[in-house]
Design a protein around this motif. Structure first.
Motif, PDB file in Angstrom:
ATOM      1  N   PRO A  77       0.816  -1.218   0.000  1.00 43.65           N
ATOM      2  CA  PRO A  77       0.000   0.000   0.000  1.00 43.65           C
ATOM      3  C   PRO A  77       0.846   1.263   0.000  1.00 43.65           C
ATOM      4  O   PRO A  77       1.972   1.296   0.505  1.00 43.65           O
ATOM      5  CB  PRO A  77      -0.802  -0.117   1.308  1.00 43.65           C
ATOM      6  N   ARG A  78       0.285   2.316  -0.552  1.00 44.68           N
ATOM      7  CA  ARG A  78       0.961   3.611  -0.544  1.00 44.68           C
ATOM      8  C   ARG A  78       1.104   4.109   0.894  1.00 44.68           C
ATOM      9  O   ARG A  78       0.254   3.869   1.750  1.00 44.68           O
ATOM     10  CB  ARG A  78       0.166   4.625  -1.362  1.00 44.68           C
ATOM     11  N   ASN A  79       2.210   4.776   1.167  1.00 43.86           N
ATOM     12  CA  ASN A  79       2.479   5.388   2.477  1.00 43.86           C
ATOM     13  C   ASN A  79       2.350   4.396   3.638  1.00 43.86           C
ATOM     14  O   ASN A  79       1.982   4.776   4.754  1.00 43.86           O
ATOM     15  CB  ASN A  79       1.531   6.571   2.725  1.00 43.86           C
ATOM     16  N   SER A  80       2.638   3.144   3.374  1.00 50.72           N
ATOM     17  CA  SER A  80       2.533   2.126   4.416  1.00 50.72           C
ATOM     18  C   SER A  80       3.837   1.350   4.523  1.00 50.72           C
ATOM     19  O   SER A  80       4.416   0.943   3.513  1.00 50.72           O
ATOM     20  CB  SER A  80       1.385   1.163   4.108  1.00 50.72           C
ATOM     21  N   PHE A  81       4.272   1.152   5.754  1.00 52.84           N
ATOM     22  CA  PHE A  81       5.470   0.360   5.982  1.00 52.84           C
ATOM     23  C   PHE A  81       5.187  -1.130   5.799  1.00 52.84           C
ATOM     24  O   PHE A  81       6.040  -1.888   5.363  1.00 52.84           O
ATOM     25  CB  PHE A  81       5.976   0.633   7.398  1.00 52.84           C
ATOM     26  N   MET A  82       3.948  -1.526   6.101  1.00 49.78           N
ATOM     27  CA  MET A  82       3.592  -2.942   6.070  1.00 49.78           C
ATOM     28  C   MET A  82       3.468  -3.457   4.637  1.00 49.78           C
ATOM     29  O   MET A  82       2.970  -2.767   3.746  1.00 49.78           O
ATOM     30  CB  MET A  82       2.276  -3.167   6.802  1.00 49.78           C
ATOM     31  N   LYS A  83       3.899  -4.701   4.459  1.00 55.67           N
ATOM     32  CA  LYS A  83       3.724  -5.418   3.197  1.00 55.67           C
ATOM     33  C   LYS A  83       2.839  -6.624   3.466  1.00 55.67           C
ATOM     34  O   LYS A  83       2.940  -7.257   4.523  1.00 55.67           O
ATOM     35  CB  LYS A  83       5.077  -5.863   2.629  1.00 55.67           C
ATOM     36  N   PHE A  84       1.978  -6.978   2.520  1.00 54.81           N
ATOM     37  CA  PHE A  84       1.010  -8.042   2.719  1.00 54.81           C
ATOM     38  C   PHE A  84       1.184  -9.121   1.656  1.00 54.81           C
ATOM     39  O   PHE A  84       1.428  -8.812   0.489  1.00 54.81           O
ATOM     40  CB  PHE A  84      -0.413  -7.473   2.663  1.00 54.81           C
ATOM     41  N   PRO A  85       1.040 -10.380   2.043  1.00 52.13           N
ATOM     42  CA  PRO A  85       1.143 -11.457   1.043  1.00 52.13           C
ATOM     43  C   PRO A  85      -0.044 -11.432   0.087  1.00 52.13           C
ATOM     44  O   PRO A  85      -1.148 -11.040   0.460  1.00 52.13           O
ATOM     45  CB  PRO A  85       1.143 -12.721   1.910  1.00 52.13           C
ATOM     46  N   GLY A  86       0.197 -11.819  -1.131  1.00 48.72           N
ATOM     47  CA  GLY A  86      -0.866 -11.846  -2.127  1.00 48.72           C
ATOM     48  C   GLY A  86      -0.294 -11.763  -3.526  1.00 48.72           C
ATOM     49  O   GLY A  86       0.926 -11.691  -3.723  1.00 48.72           O
ATOM     50  N   GLU A  87      -1.187 -11.779  -4.502  1.00 40.99           N
ATOM     51  CA  GLU A  87      -0.784 -11.763  -5.908  1.00 40.99           C
ATOM     52  C   GLU A  87      -1.116 -10.427  -6.549  1.00 40.99           C
ATOM     53  O   GLU A  87      -2.252  -9.971  -6.500  1.00 40.99           O
ATOM     54  CB  GLU A  87      -1.484 -12.879  -6.674  1.00 40.99           C
ATOM     55  N   VAL A  88      -0.126  -9.816  -7.170  1.00 35.54           N
ATOM     56  CA  VAL A  88      -0.336  -8.605  -7.963  1.00 35.54           C
ATOM     57  C   VAL A  88      -0.683  -9.044  -9.384  1.00 35.54           C
ATOM     58  O   VAL A  88       0.047  -9.830  -9.991  1.00 35.54           O
ATOM     59  CB  VAL A  88       0.921  -7.719  -8.007  1.00 35.54           C
ATOM     60  N   ILE A  89      -1.791  -8.551  -9.892  1.00 36.95           N
ATOM     61  CA  ILE A  89      -2.160  -8.815 -11.277  1.00 36.95           C
ATOM     62  C   ILE A  89      -1.793  -7.586 -12.099  1.00 36.95           C
ATOM     63  O   ILE A  89      -2.257  -6.484 -11.824  1.00 36.95           O
ATOM     64  CB  ILE A  89      -3.659  -9.115 -11.430  1.00 36.95           C
ATOM     65  N   VAL A  90      -0.952  -7.782 -13.076  1.00 35.60           N
ATOM     66  CA  VAL A  90      -0.556  -6.715 -13.994  1.00 35.60           C
ATOM     67  C   VAL A  90      -1.217  -6.993 -15.334  1.00 35.60           C
ATOM     68  O   VAL A  90      -1.001  -8.056 -15.928  1.00 35.60           O
ATOM     69  CB  VAL A  90       0.976  -6.648 -14.169  1.00 35.60           C
ATOM     70  N   SER A  91      -2.030  -6.056 -15.804  1.00 36.59           N
ATOM     71  CA  SER A  91      -2.739  -6.240 -17.073  1.00 36.59           C
ATOM     72  C   SER A  91      -2.256  -5.207 -18.091  1.00 36.59           C
ATOM     73  O   SER A  91      -2.367  -4.004 -17.857  1.00 36.59           O
ATOM     74  CB  SER A  91      -4.254  -6.103 -16.873  1.00 36.59           C
ATOM     75  N   ILE A  92      -1.715  -5.708 -19.197  1.00 37.81           N
ATOM     76  CA  ILE A  92      -1.211  -4.851 -20.269  1.00 37.81           C
ATOM     77  C   ILE A  92      -2.299  -4.693 -21.319  1.00 37.81           C
ATOM     78  O   ILE A  92      -2.792  -5.681 -21.876  1.00 37.81           O
ATOM     79  CB  ILE A  92       0.051  -5.466 -20.896  1.00 37.81           C
ATOM     80  N   GLY A  93      -2.676  -3.459 -21.584  1.00 41.49           N
ATOM     81  CA  GLY A  93      -3.785  -3.205 -22.487  1.00 41.49           C
ATOM     82  C   GLY A  93      -3.375  -3.120 -23.947  1.00 41.49           C
ATOM     83  O   GLY A  93      -2.181  -3.066 -24.280  1.00 41.49           O
ATOM     84  N   PRO A  94      -4.343  -3.083 -24.833  1.00 37.33           N
ATOM     85  CA  PRO A  94      -4.068  -2.962 -26.268  1.00 37.33           C
ATOM     86  C   PRO A  94      -3.486  -1.593 -26.592  1.00 37.33           C
ATOM     87  O   PRO A  94      -3.755  -0.595 -25.910  1.00 37.33           O
ATOM     88  CB  PRO A  94      -5.449  -3.148 -26.910  1.00 37.33           C
ATOM     89  N   VAL A  95      -2.696  -1.544 -27.640  1.00 36.39           N
ATOM     90  CA  VAL A  95      -2.048  -0.298 -28.056  1.00 36.39           C
ATOM     91  C   VAL A  95      -3.098   0.754 -28.416  1.00 36.39           C
ATOM     92  O   VAL A  95      -4.098   0.462 -29.078  1.00 36.39           O
ATOM     93  CB  VAL A  95      -1.115  -0.557 -29.262  1.00 36.39           C
ATOM     94  N   ILE A  96      -2.851   1.972 -27.977  1.00 38.00           N
ATOM     95  CA  ILE A  96      -3.688   3.114 -28.335  1.00 38.00           C
ATOM     96  C   ILE A  96      -2.877   3.993 -29.287  1.00 38.00           C
ATOM     97  O   ILE A  96      -1.837   4.546 -28.901  1.00 38.00           O
ATOM     98  CB  ILE A  96      -4.099   3.922 -27.087  1.00 38.00           C
ATOM     99  N   GLU A  97      -3.311   4.087 -30.513  1.00 34.32           N
ATOM    100  CA  GLU A  97      -2.588   4.881 -31.494  1.00 34.32           C
ATOM    101  C   GLU A  97      -2.788   6.381 -31.234  1.00 34.32           C
ATOM    102  O   GLU A  97      -3.844   6.810 -30.755  1.00 34.32           O
ATOM    103  CB  GLU A  97      -3.056   4.537 -32.908  1.00 34.32           C
ATOM    104  N   THR A  98      -1.775   7.157 -31.550  1.00 37.83           N
ATOM    105  CA  THR A  98      -1.829   8.596 -31.263  1.00 37.83           C
ATOM    106  C   THR A  98      -1.710   9.475 -32.502  1.00 37.83           C
ATOM    107  O   THR A  98      -1.986  10.670 -32.426  1.00 37.83           O
ATOM    108  CB  THR A  98      -0.696   8.979 -30.293  1.00 37.83           C
ATOM    109  N   ALA A  99      -1.307   8.906 -33.632  1.00 44.51           N
ATOM    110  CA  ALA A  99      -1.094   9.704 -34.847  1.00 44.51           C
ATOM    111  C   ALA A  99      -2.382  10.423 -35.247  1.00 44.51           C
ATOM    112  O   ALA A  99      -3.443   9.806 -35.385  1.00 44.51           O
ATOM    113  CB  ALA A  99      -0.613   8.815 -35.992  1.00 44.51           C
ATOM    114  N   GLY A 100      -2.293  11.729 -35.419  1.00 46.80           N
ATOM    115  CA  GLY A 100      -3.426  12.518 -35.864  1.00 46.80           C
ATOM    116  C   GLY A 100      -4.493  12.745 -34.809  1.00 46.80           C
ATOM    117  O   GLY A 100      -5.581  13.241 -35.126  1.00 46.80           O
ATOM    118  N   ARG A 101      -4.202  12.391 -33.559  1.00 48.37           N
ATOM    119  CA  ARG A 101      -5.191  12.547 -32.495  1.00 48.37           C
ATOM    120  C   ARG A 101      -4.732  13.599 -31.492  1.00 48.37           C
ATOM    121  O   ARG A 101      -3.536  13.873 -31.358  1.00 48.37           O
ATOM    122  CB  ARG A 101      -5.412  11.221 -31.764  1.00 48.37           C
ATOM    123  N   THR A 102      -5.675  14.174 -30.763  1.00 53.88           N
ATOM    124  CA  THR A 102      -5.330  15.156 -29.744  1.00 53.88           C
ATOM    125  C   THR A 102      -4.898  14.445 -28.474  1.00 53.88           C
ATOM    126  O   THR A 102      -5.282  13.292 -28.214  1.00 53.88           O
ATOM    127  CB  THR A 102      -6.525  16.064 -29.416  1.00 53.88           C
TER     128      THR A 102
END
Length: 258
Positions: free
Chosen positions: A191-216
């Motif tokens: 957790p943010r601003n916390s000294f304690m760490k907790f057991p568990g699984e972090v799920i990292v999800s990588i999303g689909p590419v978002i194109e930027t050419a010609g977009r604001t």
């Protein structure tokens, strides 16, 4: 026992960081830019490994197939210090962080950081600071790196969100680089601003590419915020159960990726 493990992990990080930073400073003059990066990432990999063995912090990554084979800008959810350590260790390309210049003066850590090809922001320059970021960003992208930024700026509490700042989207629009959104629930175990760490699984999800050419930048930023917040509900539904839904927090229709 959990508190003791958290204390030992904290002590380990201090003991591990100082000699490793010294090793970086001494060896970097003899290494190429890419070799320096992967040498430094060795520190990250060991910290993540010890976090697993000592505190039970595991991780699982989904969406690997969404990573492009080109330079890109990664815009990630920011809940914890875990992702700042883990993402360099996990990603197959060098990551270039954008950070405030003051970090360069942090003993050992900042000194080693200054010898890497990152992007420094000098906030004293005001509006000129972003022009410097774009210039440095183009150079890093041309070298094949992925630039990583946290659009929420500061770390958020689990189950909440900050306003998504447009700096990362503006950099992507200015350089034409595609954006890769990343969601994760690291705040559950580190957790943010916390000294304690907790057991568990972090799920990292990588999303689909978002194109930027010609977009604001505004349109790109809106797409990033929407995808990340939708995906947060999918990977950590319990954190959002009691929260009112908004347009950015409707259930995701994304299918699980392995």
């Amino acid at each position: 026992m959990r508190q003791l493990r958290s204390i030992l992990f904290f002590i380990f990080q201090i003991v591990w960081t100082i000699p490793y930073a010294i090793a970086c400073i001494l060896s970097f003059p003899f290494l190429s830019r890419v070799q320096r990066y992967w040498f430094a990432v060795g520190w990250c990999k060991v910290v993540i490994w010890v976090g697993d063995k000592l505190c039970g912090i595991r991780y699982r990554v989904i969406g690997w197939e969404n990573l492009p084979d080109t330079p890109a800008i990664i815009l990630s959810k920011h809940q914890s210090a875990w992702e700042t350590v883990a993402l360099p260790a996990l990603m197959p390309r060098p990551l270039c962080f954008v950070f405030k210049r003051e970090l360069l003066f942090v003993p050992f850590f900042g000194w080693a950081l200054g010898l890497l090809s990152m992007i420094h922001i000098d906030r004293r320059k005001g509006t000129d600071a972003f022009s410097s970021v774009v210039t440095q960003g183009r150079e890093r992208l041309s070298e094949g790196s992925w630039i990583i930024m946290f659009p929420e700026g500061t770390r958020t509490k689990t189950g909440s969100r900050n306003k998504y700042k447009s700096g990362g989207a503006r950099l992507a629009a200015a350089t034409g680089a595609p954006v890769v959104p990343v969601a994760h629930n690291a705040g559950r175990v580190w957790p943010r601003n916390s000294f304690m760490k907790f057991p568990g699984e972090v799920i990292v999800s990588i999303g689909p590419v978002i194109e930027t050419a010609g977009r604001t930048a505004e349109a790109v930023n809106a797409d990033v915020a929407e995808w990340i917040e939708r995906e947060m509900i999918r990977i950590d539904p319990a954190a959002y159960t009691s929260k009112p839904r908004t347009s950015a927090s409707e259930p995701s229709d994304a299918t699980p990726r392995t």
